[in-house]
Enzyme design. Structure first.
Site, PDB file in Angstrom:
ATOM      1  N   ASP A   9      17.719   6.615  -1.353  1.00 50.32           N
ATOM      2  CA  ASP A   9      16.366   7.141  -1.889  1.00 50.32           C
ATOM      3  C   ASP A   9      16.432   6.489  -3.168  1.00 50.32           C
ATOM      4  OD1 ASP A   9      13.891   8.625  -2.461  1.00 50.32           O
ATOM      5  OD2 ASP A   9      15.606   9.677  -3.695  1.00 50.32           O
ATOM      6  N   ASP A  11      13.777   7.558  -6.185  1.00 52.86           N
ATOM      7  CA  ASP A  11      13.290   8.438  -7.133  1.00 52.86           C
ATOM      8  C   ASP A  11      14.050   9.751  -7.131  1.00 52.86           C
ATOM      9  OD1 ASP A  11      10.017   6.991  -6.811  1.00 52.86           O
ATOM     10  OD2 ASP A  11      11.406   6.873  -8.666  1.00 52.86           O
ATOM     11  N   LYS A  84      -1.185   3.257 -13.715  1.00 55.85           N
ATOM     12  CA  LYS A  84       0.044   4.059 -13.757  1.00 55.85           C
ATOM     13  C   LYS A  84       1.078   3.323 -13.660  1.00 55.85           C
ATOM     14  CE  LYS A  84       3.330   6.529 -11.473  1.00 55.85           C
ATOM     15  NZ  LYS A  84       4.278   6.176 -10.444  1.00 55.85           N
TER      16      LYS A  84
HETATM   17  C1  XBP Z   1       9.269   9.730  -5.045  1.00 58.29           C
HETATM   18  C2  XBP Z   1       7.784   9.685  -4.819  1.00 58.29           C
HETATM   19  C3  XBP Z   1       6.974   8.716  -5.426  1.00 58.29           C
HETATM   20  C4  XBP Z   1       7.205   8.877  -6.992  1.00 58.29           C
HETATM   21  C5  XBP Z   1       6.234   8.175  -7.710  1.00 58.29           C
HETATM   22  O1  XBP Z   1       9.733   8.763  -3.892  1.00 58.29           O
HETATM   23  O2  XBP Z   1       7.307  10.678  -3.984  1.00 58.29           O
HETATM   24  O3  XBP Z   1       5.591   8.810  -5.172  1.00 58.29           O
HETATM   25  O4  XBP Z   1       7.069  10.065  -7.088  1.00 58.29           O
HETATM   26  O5  XBP Z   1       5.968   6.886  -7.293  1.00 58.29           O
HETATM   27  P1  XBP Z   1      11.152   8.745  -3.362  1.00 58.29           P
HETATM   28  P2  XBP Z   1       4.642   6.025  -6.817  1.00 58.29           P
HETATM   29  O6  XBP Z   1      12.087   9.918  -3.858  1.00 58.29           O
HETATM   30  O7  XBP Z   1      10.984   8.454  -1.937  1.00 58.29           O
HETATM   31  O8  XBP Z   1      11.966   7.620  -4.006  1.00 58.29           O
HETATM   32  O9  XBP Z   1       3.596   6.668  -7.824  1.00 58.29           O
HETATM   33  O10 XBP Z   1       4.731   4.661  -6.756  1.00 58.29           O
HETATM   34  O11 XBP Z   1       4.326   6.892  -5.345  1.00 58.29           O
HETATM   35 MG    MG Z   2      13.599  11.121  -4.257  1.00 59.99          MG
END
Ligand code: XBP
Ligand code: MG
Length: 234
Positions: A9, A11, A84
């Site tokens: 993953d 984020d 953003k």
């Molecule tokens: C985390 C998310 C993403 C980020 C924001 O993704 O849900 O939406 O919060 O990024 P993961 P975007 O944990 O699956 O990596 O604004 O580009 O969606």
């Molecule tokens: Mg994540």
């Protein structure tokens, strides 16, 4: 079980990014003349919904009462999210968000051991490139055999779509892989795809429900213990 691949993953797992996202959303709102401001408490609630565009719509539908939606609402959200993403990728390229402890070493050591690496994320592709160009270098893409991100699947986490997409691309079975996640949504997604999953916590996800995780770590700073628990190394 011989682990043939690690699926990461992004984020919260590769890097502690969510406050960077939050601040970038707020910059985009201000720049677009909106009086919206997501503090940590609000963002914590909004993280229930994955995907930045989906999160903006969730905020409007569930937390705003008097917002007069423009005629082309989808276009409005798409543009706001693009602003953003520009702020967020700038923040990444300025080196403000490093990889989490142990991540770079794990990636390098797994790669050297011939383990396939992949990415399964809800975030936007530009965000992955910016984060990993800084964190791993210009040739970061060569490290990963599959890079599943953003809108390439119809349903984002907690749906398993992105993990199924990565398994398909790798030509591997779920039982050949392990996943690394940080959130309940992410864990539900990888488990629904049948993938053994390890969780590393962060301040937004610490209190979430990780039932079903193979193990939960504060972080991968102690890689030896992760290797032992996961069986990556005896
Ligand atoms: C985390 C998310 C993403 C980020 C924001 O993704 O849900 O939406 O919060 O990024 P993961 P975007 O944990 O699956 O990596 O604004 O580009 O969606
Ligand atoms: Mg994540």
């Amino acid at each position: 079980m011989t682990i043939k691949a690690i699926i990461f993953d992004v984020d919260g797992t590769l890097a502690d990014t969510e406050d960077g996202h939050r601040k970038s959303f707020n910059k985009a709102f201000a720049e677009s003349g909106l009086d919206w401001n997501w503090d940590v408490a609000m963002y914590d609630k909004l993280l229930k919904v994955t995907g930045g565009k989906e999160r903006i719509k969730y905020f409007v539908s569930d937390f705003l009462t008097d917002f007069d939606k423009p005629a082309d609402y989808d276009g409005f959200v798409k543009n706001l999210h693009a602003v953003k993403t520009l702020h967020y990728t700038t923040m990444l390229r300025e080196g403000h968000i490093p990889l989490r402890p142990g991540i770079k070493q794990l990636i390098q050591e797994a790669r050297a051991a011939g383990i396939t690496l992949a990415i399964a994320t809800t975030t936007t592709p530009e965000n992955v490139s910016a984060l990993l160009e800084v964190g791993l270098g210009k040739d970061w893409e060569s490290y990963f055999s599959a890079n599943g991100c953003g809108d390439i699947v119809p349903h984002k986490k907690p749906a398993p779509d992105i993990y199924f997409w990565v398994l398909e691309k790798l030509g591997l079975n779920a039982g050949d892989c392990i996943a690394l996640e940080d959130s309940e949504n992410g864990l539900r997604s990888s488990l629904a795809a049948g993938i053994k999953t390890y969780v590393t916590l962060n301040h937004y996800t610490r209190k979430q429900n990780f039932t079903g995780a193979a193990a939960v770590f504060d972080d991968l700073g102690d890689l030896a213990s992760f290797y032992k628990v996961s069986g990556l190394r005896s």
